[in-house]
Each structure stands twice: as C-alpha cells, then as structure tokens.
Write a protein that holds these residues in place. Structure first.
Motif, mmCIF file in Angstrom:
data_model
loop_
_atom_site.group_PDB
_atom_site.id
_atom_site.type_symbol
_atom_site.label_atom_id
_atom_site.label_comp_id
_atom_site.label_asym_id
_atom_site.label_seq_id
_atom_site.Cartn_x
_atom_site.Cartn_y
_atom_site.Cartn_z
ATOM 1 N N THR A 30 0.855 -1.183 0.000
ATOM 2 C CA THR A 30 0.000 0.000 0.000
ATOM 3 C C THR A 30 0.892 1.234 0.000
ATOM 4 O OG1 THR A 30 -1.910 1.027 1.081
ATOM 5 C CG2 THR A 30 -0.200 0.206 2.546
ATOM 6 N N TRP A 34 -2.129 6.331 -1.511
ATOM 7 C CA TRP A 34 -3.374 5.603 -1.793
ATOM 8 C C TRP A 34 -4.341 5.774 -0.619
ATOM 9 C CZ3 TRP A 34 -6.975 2.210 -0.084
ATOM 10 C CH2 TRP A 34 -7.822 1.620 -1.023
ATOM 11 N N ARG A 38 -7.826 7.869 -0.961
ATOM 12 C CA ARG A 38 -9.055 7.062 -0.946
ATOM 13 C C ARG A 38 -9.861 7.229 0.330
ATOM 14 N NH1 ARG A 38 -9.864 3.197 -5.337
ATOM 15 N NH2 ARG A 38 -8.100 3.642 -6.675
ATOM 16 N N THR A 39 -9.162 7.555 1.441
ATOM 17 C CA THR A 39 -9.894 7.553 2.728
ATOM 18 C C THR A 39 -9.746 8.849 3.533
ATOM 19 O OG1 THR A 39 -8.066 6.746 4.110
ATOM 20 C CG2 THR A 39 -9.348 5.084 2.959
ATOM 21 N N CYS A 115 -20.579 0.407 14.175
ATOM 22 C CA CYS A 115 -20.209 1.836 14.158
ATOM 23 C C CYS A 115 -21.377 2.753 14.544
ATOM 24 C CB CYS A 115 -19.676 2.229 12.788
ATOM 25 S SG CYS A 115 -18.371 1.145 12.219
ATOM 26 N N ARG A 154 -4.832 -5.753 3.058
ATOM 27 C CA ARG A 154 -4.620 -4.304 2.911
ATOM 28 C C ARG A 154 -5.929 -3.534 2.752
ATOM 29 N NH1 ARG A 154 -2.398 -3.394 -3.293
ATOM 30 N NH2 ARG A 154 -4.220 -4.246 -4.333
ATOM 31 N N MET A 197 -14.739 -6.938 4.784
ATOM 32 C CA MET A 197 -15.650 -5.885 4.328
ATOM 33 C C MET A 197 -15.681 -5.770 2.813
ATOM 34 S SD MET A 197 -15.768 -1.995 5.709
ATOM 35 C CE MET A 197 -14.214 -1.527 5.007
ATOM 36 N N GLY A 199 -15.860 -3.061 0.772
ATOM 37 C CA GLY A 199 -15.691 -1.614 0.939
ATOM 38 C C GLY A 199 -16.613 -0.797 0.058
ATOM 39 N N GLN A 200 -16.670 -1.177 -1.221
ATOM 40 C CA GLN A 200 -17.511 -0.396 -2.154
ATOM 41 C C GLN A 200 -18.985 -0.521 -1.815
ATOM 42 O OE1 GLN A 200 -17.066 -0.457 -6.282
ATOM 43 N NE2 GLN A 200 -14.845 -0.104 -6.259
ATOM 44 N N ALA A 236 -15.407 7.286 8.851
ATOM 45 C CA ALA A 236 -14.958 6.101 8.116
ATOM 46 C C ALA A 236 -14.126 6.500 6.908
ATOM 47 C CB ALA A 236 -16.150 5.263 7.674
ATOM 48 N N ASN A 237 -14.565 7.563 6.227
ATOM 49 C CA ASN A 237 -13.927 7.932 4.970
ATOM 50 C C ASN A 237 -14.271 9.392 4.669
ATOM 51 O OD1 ASN A 237 -13.537 8.315 2.113
ATOM 52 N ND2 ASN A 237 -13.385 6.096 1.933
ATOM 53 N N ARG A 239 -14.295 10.891 1.939
ATOM 54 C CA ARG A 239 -15.141 11.047 0.744
ATOM 55 C C ARG A 239 -16.616 10.806 1.078
ATOM 56 N NH1 ARG A 239 -13.864 7.321 -3.503
ATOM 57 N NH2 ARG A 239 -12.878 5.975 -1.979
ATOM 58 N N PHE A 294 -23.019 4.796 10.833
ATOM 59 C CA PHE A 294 -23.443 3.667 9.998
ATOM 60 C C PHE A 294 -22.380 2.587 10.087
ATOM 61 C CE2 PHE A 294 -20.740 6.429 7.582
ATOM 62 C CZ PHE A 294 -19.876 5.570 6.927
ATOM 63 N N ALA A 296 -21.685 -2.044 10.379
ATOM 64 C CA ALA A 296 -22.078 -3.444 10.260
ATOM 65 C C ALA A 296 -23.435 -3.679 10.902
ATOM 66 C CB ALA A 296 -21.026 -4.333 10.909
HETATM 67 N N1 ACO Z 1 -3.547 0.074 -0.759
HETATM 68 C C1 ACO Z 1 -3.461 -0.016 -2.100
HETATM 69 N N2 ACO Z 1 -4.405 -0.567 -2.862
HETATM 70 C C2 ACO Z 1 -5.497 -1.055 -2.252
HETATM 71 C C3 ACO Z 1 -5.660 -1.018 -0.846
HETATM 72 C C4 ACO Z 1 -4.626 -0.434 -0.107
HETATM 73 N N3 ACO Z 1 -4.673 -0.343 1.236
HETATM 74 N N4 ACO Z 1 -6.838 -1.575 -0.533
HETATM 75 C C5 ACO Z 1 -7.411 -1.952 -1.679
HETATM 76 N N5 ACO Z 1 -6.599 -1.659 -2.723
HETATM 77 C C6 ACO Z 1 -6.815 -1.884 -4.152
HETATM 78 C C7 ACO Z 1 -7.837 -2.966 -4.430
HETATM 79 O O1 ACO Z 1 -7.212 -4.250 -4.392
HETATM 80 C C8 ACO Z 1 -8.290 -2.591 -5.810
HETATM 81 O O2 ACO Z 1 -7.336 -3.044 -6.745
HETATM 82 P P1 ACO Z 1 -7.810 -3.641 -8.174
HETATM 83 O O3 ACO Z 1 -8.531 -2.514 -8.846
HETATM 84 O O4 ACO Z 1 -6.519 -4.007 -8.800
HETATM 85 O O5 ACO Z 1 -8.706 -4.782 -7.828
HETATM 86 C C9 ACO Z 1 -8.247 -1.070 -5.813
HETATM 87 O O6 ACO Z 1 -7.373 -0.700 -4.731
HETATM 88 C C10 ACO Z 1 -9.589 -0.395 -5.604
HETATM 89 O O7 ACO Z 1 -10.229 -1.029 -4.481
HETATM 90 P P2 ACO Z 1 -11.656 -0.575 -4.011
HETATM 91 O O8 ACO Z 1 -12.095 -1.455 -2.889
HETATM 92 O O9 ACO Z 1 -12.554 -0.447 -5.205
HETATM 93 O O10 ACO Z 1 -11.309 0.878 -3.459
HETATM 94 P P3 ACO Z 1 -12.310 2.015 -3.011
HETATM 95 O O11 ACO Z 1 -12.052 3.237 -3.773
HETATM 96 O O12 ACO Z 1 -13.716 1.523 -2.896
HETATM 97 O O13 ACO Z 1 -11.798 2.307 -1.521
HETATM 98 C C11 ACO Z 1 -12.403 1.830 0.763
HETATM 99 C C12 ACO Z 1 -11.845 1.279 -0.551
HETATM 100 C C13 ACO Z 1 -11.473 2.900 1.261
HETATM 101 C C14 ACO Z 1 -12.483 0.696 1.761
HETATM 102 C C15 ACO Z 1 -13.809 2.442 0.524
HETATM 103 O O14 ACO Z 1 -14.576 1.561 -0.270
HETATM 104 C C16 ACO Z 1 -14.528 2.746 1.791
HETATM 105 O O15 ACO Z 1 -14.133 3.599 2.561
HETATM 106 N N6 ACO Z 1 -15.681 2.081 2.027
HETATM 107 C C17 ACO Z 1 -16.472 2.334 3.220
HETATM 108 C C18 ACO Z 1 -15.947 1.582 4.393
HETATM 109 C C19 ACO Z 1 -16.721 1.944 5.636
HETATM 110 O O16 ACO Z 1 -17.275 2.996 5.707
HETATM 111 N N7 ACO Z 1 -16.813 1.062 6.608
HETATM 112 C C20 ACO Z 1 -17.579 1.456 7.799
HETATM 113 C C21 ACO Z 1 -18.095 0.348 8.498
HETATM 114 S S1 ACO Z 1 -16.833 -0.566 9.265
HETATM 115 C C22 ACO Z 1 -17.597 -1.486 10.498
HETATM 116 O O17 ACO Z 1 -18.752 -1.458 10.678
HETATM 117 C C23 ACO Z 1 -16.704 -2.362 11.281
#
Ligand code: ACO
Length: 307
Positions: A30, A34, A38-39, A115, A154, A197, A199-200, A236-237, A239, A294, A296
């Motif tokens: 990672t 990134w 992303r976060t 959460c 990751r 999770m 994530g998306q 959480a994020n 964005r 929001f 799980a």
């Molecule tokens: N570093 C580098 N690359 C990564 C990492 C990382 N840490 N993690 C994932 N990637 C890669 C993936 O493998 C994927 O690669 P690929 O395109 O080759 O397959 C690419 O990055 C994109 O992955 P996505 O999952 O599509 O990334 P996204 O932009 O959706 O971001 C994230 C992921 C940050 C998790 C986002 O979806 C998010 O914040 N989601 C909400 C999570 C949340 O709010 N959770 C709250 C509840 S938690 C609970 O209740 C316990």
C-alpha cells in the motif's frame, strides 16, 4: 418519542502508540498516497501489548465524570457500545461499574451495533432515563479494533484504529429526535475473528442512506439542515463525509473531521469527535447538533438535539 436528552460532559482516550500510513507500507502493499486519497486517513492509534480496551474506556469515562462534576453515585446506567473488547464476559460495562466504584444498583451492559453503537446507546439511554431513579447515564463507545485486524489484508487493516469516547447523559425538557435503522446483511461487513468488508458496497450504502435518514430526522424535528450547527459523523472515509455534505447542500466546515488522526474507531468514532470538539470549545450550549453513524449489521442511525 420526544423525551429529551442533554449531554452534560464528554471524555475521550486513545492509546499513545501511533501507526502511520508509512508504517503500513512496511506491512502490506500500500502507500500513504493511496490511503490518503481514498480515505483521508494518515494515522491511527493502536493499543500495545498489555494495554486493554477497559483501560481506554475507563480513562474516557473518568474524564467525562470529572468534567461533569457530578456525584458518580447519581449514575444509574452504564452502557458500553462495542464489538471489539478484550473479552465477551464480563461486559466492559460491568467492569466499569467496579472500577469506577459505582453502586451495585446500576444497569450495566454492553451493546453491539458496530459503528452506530453510540447512537443506538443514546436511544437506549433515553428510554432508560425516562424510568430511572437516578438522573445520569454513562454512555461509552470503545473499541480495541487493532486486535480484530488481519494485518495481511490491505483493504481493511489500514482503515481502523483503537479508542474510546464517553458521555454523561441526563434527561432534558428539550426534545431529541433519534432514529435507529437495522438491516440484517452479512455480505457487506462481517467480523468473526477479523474484520471482512465489501468496501464499495458499504460506501454506496452509506452515501445513499445516511443523508436520507438525516433529512428524515431533521423533518421530524421541524428544522432544516441550514439550522444545524454541527454534523458529528462517523469517521470512516473523508469522501463519504464530503458526499453527505453535498447531498445536504451543507459546507464541509460543519463536518468536523479527525479520521486523519484516528482512522475508523467504530463505536468510539462519534463520541470521540464530540469529545474533541467539546474540548476545543467548538460546541456551544443551545447549538443544534446532528449525530450520524453507519456500519455493520447493517445499522445506521441519526440523532438531533440541542447541545
Ligand atoms: N492500498 C493499495 N491498494 C489497495 C488497498 C490499499 N490499502 N486496498 C485496496 N486496494 C486496491 C484494491 O485491491 C483494488 O485493486 P484492483 O482494482 O486491482 O482490484 C483497488 O485498490 C480499488 O479497491 P476498491 O475497494 O474499489 O477501493 P475504493 O475506492 O472503494 O476504496 C475503501 C476502498 C477505502 C475501503 C472504501 O470503499 C470505503 O471507505 N468504504 C467504506 C468503508 C466503511 O465505511 N466502513 C464502515 C463500516 S466498518 C464497520 O462497521 C466495522
């Protein structure tokens, strides 16, 4: 239900050890860039070996009690929102009763709404306070999430941090509107030994449902988003926060953010934001706040009341 609540005082605690995104570059494939883009997360705090979930909950609770300046024997309820404590039984709330020297006639238990736990706790406390003989409730959100992370995954290990936030809550004449939602769904977030999770999937759920519920709750309270002074949201994020602000047509200045320093601390997230804002003097009595979480379950929840 329109019984009111008032947050009398707050407290927070995080472990001293900081895990930066650069530290994660040495553990998984990672990059700081990134993670940041992303976060929005830069650092999170992790417990060291020997430190406990209960220690954090205790320190946050003590800060809230001291700052409230109340006789702690007037606390009749202790609720701890958590899904990542050191042991399932005894509950963290039960151990807080003993450590804080509270009398044995307290209602003390842990609750798990991931959460959204702090807001589910607030709604529970509101009901309990309406029948309780004692005027105060201690509500804590505390998570030792670092112990539930697969450090080879990751997509999850970079997101979370440890911490605790606490509030002393009392009954008030000023009405509060609190709405808690639940949708059983194992596909988006599952925590067994570790956090898994989609994530998306969670992202799409949050940006759709959270602003919708905020609007519903504000309509019930008879106020507009423009009349809200602070949106205290689950961290959480960045964005997701930007998307919620945009949906509500509100400036980002109303959305305090600390996820860059703490990451996602689950049930501790909302009370930590609240306590940090309170410590900084950003919350003034009489201001309108919205609390939103929001996670799980799925669970999501929104509360609005006057600070
Ligand atoms: N570093 C580098 N690359 C990564 C990492 C990382 N840490 N993690 C994932 N990637 C890669 C993936 O493998 C994927 O690669 P690929 O395109 O080759 O397959 C690419 O990055 C994109 O992955 P996505 O999952 O599509 O990334 P996204 O932009 O959706 O971001 C994230 C992921 C940050 C998790 C986002 O979806 C998010 O914040 N989601 C909400 C999570 C949340 O709010 N959770 C709250 C509840 S938690 C609970 O209740 C316990």
């Amino acid at each position: 239900m329109c019984n009111g609540i008032r947050i009398v005082a707050t407290g927070l605690d995080v472990p001293e050890k900081i895990m930066s995104s650069e530290d994660f570059e040495k553990i998984v494939e990672t990059s700081d860039e990134w993670i940041r883009t992303r976060t929005g997360i830069k650092n999170r705090h992790f417990l060291c070996a020997g430190e406990t979930h209960l220690d954090m909950a205790m320190r946050a609770a003590l800060k809230a009690i001291d700052s409230a300046g109340i006789d702690r024997q007037q606390i009749g309820t202790v609720l701890v929102a958590t899904f990542a404590s050191d042991q399932y039984v005894p509950s963290c709330a039960a151990l807080l009763q003993e450590r804080l020297g509270l009398s044995e006639d307290v209602l003390a238990y842990d609750l798990n709404a991931a959460c959204s736990g702090f807001m589910f706790g607030l709604e529970s406390v509101r009901g309990i306070l309406s029948v309780s003989e004692k005027p105060y409730a201690l509500l804590v959100g505390a998570e030792a999430l670092s112990r539930r992370l697969d450090m080879t995954d990751r997509s999850t290990c970079i997101l979370f941090g440890d911490g605790a936030g606490a509030a002393i809550v009392e009954k008030s004449d000023r009405p509060a509107v609190i709405s808690c939602r639940t949708r059983g769904d194992i596909t988006k977030i599952l925590v067994d030994r570790y956090v898994h999770m989609d994530g998306q999937g969670v992202y799409k759920f949050a940006v759709k449902e959270v602003p919708k519920l905020i609007e519903e709750v504000l309509a019930k309270a008879g106020v507009s988003a423009d009349e809200v002074d602070h949106f205290i949201c689950h961290q959480a994020n960045a964005r997701i926060l930007q998307s919620v602000a945009k949906s509500l047509d509100q400036p980002m200045e109303k959305f305090y953010q600390n996820l860059q320093e703490f990451g996602n601390t689950s049930a501790a997230s909302v009370p930590i934001v609240m306590a940090q804002m309170n410590d900084l003097g950003l919350l003034k009595r009489g201001e309108r706040v919205v609390l939103a979480g929001f996670g799980a379950g799925l669970t999501w929840s929104v509360a609005t009341f006057l600070w």
